[in-house]
Design a protein around this motif. Structure first.
Motif, PDB file in Angstrom:
ATOM      1  N   VAL A   1       0.862  -1.181   0.000  1.00  0.00           N
ATOM      2  CA  VAL A   1       0.000   0.000   0.000  1.00  0.00           C
ATOM      3  C   VAL A   1       0.898   1.231   0.000  1.00  0.00           C
ATOM      4  CG1 VAL A   1      -1.685   1.338   1.319  1.00  0.00           C
ATOM      5  CG2 VAL A   1      -1.884  -1.154   1.195  1.00  0.00           C
ATOM      6  N   LEU A   2       0.631   2.172  -0.888  1.00  0.00           N
ATOM      7  CA  LEU A   2       1.359   3.433  -0.930  1.00  0.00           C
ATOM      8  C   LEU A   2       0.480   4.512  -0.305  1.00  0.00           C
ATOM      9  CD1 LEU A   2       2.826   3.274  -4.551  1.00  0.00           C
ATOM     10  CD2 LEU A   2       3.917   2.574  -2.413  1.00  0.00           C
ATOM     11  N   LEU A   3       0.881   5.005   0.846  1.00  0.00           N
ATOM     12  CA  LEU A   3       0.152   6.065   1.546  1.00  0.00           C
ATOM     13  C   LEU A   3       0.681   7.409   1.057  1.00  0.00           C
ATOM     14  CD1 LEU A   3       0.242   4.523   5.130  1.00  0.00           C
ATOM     15  CD2 LEU A   3      -1.693   4.528   3.535  1.00  0.00           C
ATOM     16  N   VAL A   4      -0.196   8.232   0.523  1.00  0.00           N
ATOM     17  CA  VAL A   4       0.249   9.408  -0.216  1.00  0.00           C
ATOM     18  C   VAL A   4       0.081  10.680   0.610  1.00  0.00           C
ATOM     19  CG1 VAL A   4       0.076  10.663  -2.384  1.00  0.00           C
ATOM     20  CG2 VAL A   4      -0.455   8.223  -2.318  1.00  0.00           C
TER      21      VAL A   4
ATOM     22  N   PHE B   1       2.122  14.971   1.017  1.00  0.00           N
ATOM     23  CA  PHE B   1       2.716  16.028   0.204  1.00  0.00           C
ATOM     24  C   PHE B   1       4.058  16.436   0.789  1.00  0.00           C
ATOM     25  CE2 PHE B   1       0.979  18.495   3.531  1.00  0.00           C
ATOM     26  CZ  PHE B   1       1.276  19.851   3.405  1.00  0.00           C
ATOM     27  N   GLY B   2       4.790  17.270   0.028  1.00  0.00           N
ATOM     28  CA  GLY B   2       6.176  17.536   0.339  1.00  0.00           C
ATOM     29  C   GLY B   2       6.435  18.170   1.680  1.00  0.00           C
ATOM     30  N   ASP B   3       5.502  18.970   2.179  1.00  0.00           N
ATOM     31  CA  ASP B   3       5.702  19.618   3.471  1.00  0.00           C
ATOM     32  C   ASP B   3       5.456  18.680   4.645  1.00  0.00           C
ATOM     33  OD1 ASP B   3       6.367  21.926   2.189  1.00  0.00           O
ATOM     34  OD2 ASP B   3       4.482  22.977   2.582  1.00  0.00           O
ATOM     35  N   MET B   4       4.919  17.497   4.365  1.00  0.00           N
ATOM     36  CA  MET B   4       4.625  16.534   5.422  1.00  0.00           C
ATOM     37  C   MET B   4       5.016  15.137   4.931  1.00  0.00           C
ATOM     38  SD  MET B   4       0.983  16.301   7.478  1.00  0.00           S
ATOM     39  CE  MET B   4       1.035  18.020   7.952  1.00  0.00           C
ATOM     40  N   PRO B   5       6.288  14.925   4.624  1.00  0.00           N
ATOM     41  CA  PRO B   5       6.695  13.680   3.961  1.00  0.00           C
ATOM     42  C   PRO B   5       6.511  12.429   4.804  1.00  0.00           C
ATOM     43  CG  PRO B   5       8.619  14.955   4.640  1.00  0.00           C
ATOM     44  CD  PRO B   5       7.425  15.842   4.841  1.00  0.00           C
ATOM     45  N   ASP B   6       6.470  12.558   6.118  1.00  0.00           N
ATOM     46  CA  ASP B   6       6.300  11.381   6.972  1.00  0.00           C
ATOM     47  C   ASP B   6       4.842  10.982   7.148  1.00  0.00           C
ATOM     48  OD1 ASP B   6       9.037  11.169   7.396  1.00  0.00           O
ATOM     49  OD2 ASP B   6       8.983  12.549   9.099  1.00  0.00           O
TER      50      ASP B   6
ATOM     51  N   ASP C   1       3.244  -3.916   3.966  1.00  0.00           N
ATOM     52  CA  ASP C   1       4.210  -2.841   3.725  1.00  0.00           C
ATOM     53  C   ASP C   1       3.439  -1.617   3.246  1.00  0.00           C
ATOM     54  OD1 ASP C   1       6.518  -1.401   3.302  1.00  0.00           O
ATOM     55  OD2 ASP C   1       7.002  -2.378   1.393  1.00  0.00           O
ATOM     56  N   ALA C   2       3.524  -0.508   3.993  1.00  0.00           N
ATOM     57  CA  ALA C   2       2.734   0.682   3.661  1.00  0.00           C
ATOM     58  C   ALA C   2       3.579   1.938   3.861  1.00  0.00           C
ATOM     59  CB  ALA C   2       1.475   0.740   4.518  1.00  0.00           C
ATOM     60  N   PRO C   3       4.526   2.195   2.953  1.00  0.00           N
ATOM     61  CA  PRO C   3       5.357   3.392   3.077  1.00  0.00           C
ATOM     62  C   PRO C   3       4.588   4.656   2.702  1.00  0.00           C
ATOM     63  CG  PRO C   3       5.830   2.284   1.019  1.00  0.00           C
ATOM     64  CD  PRO C   3       4.880   1.388   1.762  1.00  0.00           C
ATOM     65  N   TRP C   4       5.033   5.780   3.255  1.00  0.00           N
ATOM     66  CA  TRP C   4       4.508   7.092   2.871  1.00  0.00           C
ATOM     67  C   TRP C   4       5.320   7.601   1.682  1.00  0.00           C
ATOM     68  CZ3 TRP C   4       0.234   9.411   4.908  1.00  0.00           C
ATOM     69  CH2 TRP C   4      -0.287   8.829   6.072  1.00  0.00           C
ATOM     70  N   VAL C   5       4.623   8.116   0.688  1.00  0.00           N
ATOM     71  CA  VAL C   5       5.270   8.666  -0.501  1.00  0.00           C
ATOM     72  C   VAL C   5       4.619  10.001  -0.834  1.00  0.00           C
ATOM     73  CG1 VAL C   5       5.962   6.433  -1.450  1.00  0.00           C
ATOM     74  CG2 VAL C   5       3.699   7.364  -1.997  1.00  0.00           C
ATOM     75  N   VAL C   6       5.355  10.873  -1.491  1.00  0.00           N
ATOM     76  CA  VAL C   6       4.869  12.202  -1.860  1.00  0.00           C
ATOM     77  C   VAL C   6       4.289  12.148  -3.268  1.00  0.00           C
ATOM     78  CG1 VAL C   6       5.562  14.598  -2.286  1.00  0.00           C
ATOM     79  CG2 VAL C   6       6.506  13.331  -0.325  1.00  0.00           C
ATOM     80  N   TRP C   7       3.114  12.725  -3.436  1.00  0.00           N
ATOM     81  CA  TRP C   7       2.367  12.523  -4.683  1.00  0.00           C
ATOM     82  C   TRP C   7       3.083  13.043  -5.926  1.00  0.00           C
ATOM     83  CZ3 TRP C   7       0.507  16.344  -7.963  1.00  0.00           C
ATOM     84  CH2 TRP C   7       0.452  17.650  -7.470  1.00  0.00           C
ATOM     85  N   ASP C   8       3.928  14.067  -5.790  1.00  0.00           N
ATOM     86  CA  ASP C   8       4.601  14.607  -6.974  1.00  0.00           C
ATOM     87  C   ASP C   8       6.064  14.202  -7.042  1.00  0.00           C
ATOM     88  OD1 ASP C   8       5.407  16.138  -4.836  1.00  0.00           O
ATOM     89  OD2 ASP C   8       5.144  18.071  -5.834  1.00  0.00           O
ATOM     90  N   ASP C   9       6.433  13.143  -6.347  1.00  0.00           N
ATOM     91  CA  ASP C   9       7.802  12.637  -6.381  1.00  0.00           C
ATOM     92  C   ASP C   9       7.979  11.774  -7.632  1.00  0.00           C
ATOM     93  OD1 ASP C   9      10.245  11.419  -6.058  1.00  0.00           O
ATOM     94  OD2 ASP C   9       9.879  10.719  -4.012  1.00  0.00           O
TER      95      ASP C   9
ATOM     96  N   ASN D   1       2.950   1.850  -9.881  1.00  0.00           N
ATOM     97  CA  ASN D   1       2.480   0.489 -10.156  1.00  0.00           C
ATOM     98  C   ASN D   1       2.825  -0.468  -9.022  1.00  0.00           C
ATOM     99  OD1 ASN D   1       1.482   0.547 -13.088  1.00  0.00           O
ATOM    100  ND2 ASN D   1       3.497   1.520 -13.265  1.00  0.00           N
ATOM    101  N   ASP D   2       3.430   0.066  -7.963  1.00  0.00           N
ATOM    102  CA  ASP D   2       4.011  -0.782  -6.925  1.00  0.00           C
ATOM    103  C   ASP D   2       3.003  -1.254  -5.890  1.00  0.00           C
ATOM    104  OD1 ASP D   2       6.214  -2.110  -5.919  1.00  0.00           O
ATOM    105  OD2 ASP D   2       6.794  -0.476  -4.577  1.00  0.00           O
ATOM    106  N   GLY D   3       1.772  -0.811  -5.954  1.00  0.00           N
ATOM    107  CA  GLY D   3       0.780  -1.244  -4.980  1.00  0.00           C
ATOM    108  C   GLY D   3      -0.494  -0.436  -5.068  1.00  0.00           C
ATOM    109  N   LEU D   4      -1.371  -0.644  -4.118  1.00  0.00           N
ATOM    110  CA  LEU D   4      -2.609   0.113  -4.035  1.00  0.00           C
ATOM    111  C   LEU D   4      -2.298   1.502  -3.490  1.00  0.00           C
ATOM    112  CD1 LEU D   4      -5.742   0.272  -4.125  1.00  0.00           C
ATOM    113  CD2 LEU D   4      -5.727  -0.609  -1.773  1.00  0.00           C
ATOM    114  N   VAL D   5      -2.737   2.547  -4.176  1.00  0.00           N
ATOM    115  CA  VAL D   5      -2.436   3.920  -3.802  1.00  0.00           C
ATOM    116  C   VAL D   5      -3.592   4.483  -2.974  1.00  0.00           C
ATOM    117  CG1 VAL D   5      -1.953   6.245  -4.668  1.00  0.00           C
ATOM    118  CG2 VAL D   5      -0.982   4.230  -5.832  1.00  0.00           C
ATOM    119  N   VAL D   6      -3.259   4.953  -1.777  1.00  0.00           N
ATOM    120  CA  VAL D   6      -4.263   5.464  -0.841  1.00  0.00           C
ATOM    121  C   VAL D   6      -3.871   6.894  -0.463  1.00  0.00           C
ATOM    122  CG1 VAL D   6      -5.395   5.132   1.385  1.00  0.00           C
ATOM    123  CG2 VAL D   6      -4.688   3.139   0.033  1.00  0.00           C
ATOM    124  N   VAL D   7      -4.627   7.851  -0.951  1.00  0.00           N
ATOM    125  CA  VAL D   7      -4.332   9.253  -0.658  1.00  0.00           C
ATOM    126  C   VAL D   7      -4.705   9.567   0.782  1.00  0.00           C
ATOM    127  CG1 VAL D   7      -5.048  11.621  -1.148  1.00  0.00           C
ATOM    128  CG2 VAL D   7      -4.484  10.066  -3.025  1.00  0.00           C
ATOM    129  N   ARG D   8      -3.771  10.210   1.490  1.00  0.00           N
ATOM    130  CA  ARG D   8      -4.021  10.555   2.878  1.00  0.00           C
ATOM    131  C   ARG D   8      -3.889  12.055   3.144  1.00  0.00           C
ATOM    132  NH1 ARG D   8      -7.021   9.482   4.066  1.00  0.00           N
ATOM    133  NH2 ARG D   8      -6.682  10.463   6.066  1.00  0.00           N
TER     134      ARG D   8
END
Length: 275
Positions: free
Chosen positions: A5-8, A10-15, A33-41, A47-54
């Protein structure tokens, strides 16, 4: 199919969102496995998993870019079409047409905003695209809003219940009401956001708020012709009588994990049903 799962955010709150550690622990406890990622990175493989915007809380500054990104994501919870609909607050008028009780809402242009404001003793004017209370203004009788060359705007009456009762929020995951919150603004304000001095605390689910929350999600689901895995329904009391919908958050509603850590487990369980 990946169980990642990719938890999405933004850049000012990367964690991640406030108290994200609670959500991280809930995913870890289920072996996901559910890492936090920045939407415009550009380095992220969507394609690496289910994308969940947070917590993509800069989307209103960059809406077209954000929506284009959402359309590019192969597996996105709630989905790009829902995001496009829900990031424009004129959706409130469609909820009215669908028979739901909603704060009276007019979509106004520069030519019509003065007439819309004049319909109320005190009006609230806000951009149709906005987050975090940005751009919200109170217009007193005889005054005009600051339009800043943008349009359209949402015009609503200022409901006195924001000061006496506050705003009620109910989370709905997988069609089920999960938890309820009472949010109050700082003295002299109508904005309940904590970063603007508002406060939030959990309250027991009650029948009136639960019923409206589920009806709102079902109504939006019918309008959009798709299942909505997660939502937060914000409500206010109209003339100190019935509750009406003030916002329906389908993109990136904060989970209030710093107020109630118990929101994490049902959110994670809902997400896992979509893996």
């Amino acid at each position: 199919m990946s169980d990642k799962v990719l938890l999405v955010t933004f850049g000012d709150m990367p964690d991640g969102e406030p108290a994200h550690e609670v959500l991280d622990a809930a995913f870890a406890a289920r072996g996901v496995d559910a890492p936090w990622v920045v939407w415009d990175d550009p380095a992220v493989d969507w394609n690496d998993g289910l994308v969940v915007v947070r917590s993509t809380w800069d989307y209103d500054f960059r809406l077209e870019e954000f929506l284009a990104w959402s359309r590019s994501v192969p597996r996105l919870l709630n989905g790009a079409a829902v995001f496009a609909w829900n990031t424009d607050k004129s959706y409130l008028t469609q909820l009215v047409e669908a028979g739901l009780p909603v704060v009276p809402t007019t979509v106004a242009t520069a030519a019509t905003v003065a007439d819309a404001v004049a319909a109320y003793d005190r009006a609230v004017v806000k951009p149709t695209v906005g987050a975090g209370g940005r751009g919200v203004q109170i217009v007193e009788p005889g005054s005009r809003p600051e339009l800043e060359g943008l349009e359209p705007w949402i015009v609503q009456p200022l409901l006195g219940s924001v000061h006496t009762e506050g705003e009620t929020s109910v989370f709905v995951f997988g069609g089920q009401a999960i938890s309820q919150y009472l949010k109050r603004p700082a003295p002299g304000s109508i904005l309940v956001h904590e970063h603007l001095g508002g406060t939030s605390h959990g309250v027991p689910l009650d029948a009136e708020a639960t019923d409206l929350a589920i009806r709102a999600v079902e109504g939006a689901s019918d309008l959009l012709e798709r299942h909505l895995p997660y939502a937060r329904v914000d409500m206010m009391r109209l003339d100190d009588e019935r509750l009406v919908v003030s916002e329906l958050e389908l993109v990136e509603p904060g989970l209030y994990l710093d107020v109630n850590a118990d929101n994490a487990a049902p959110f994670v369980d809902m997400v896992l049903t979509h893996l």
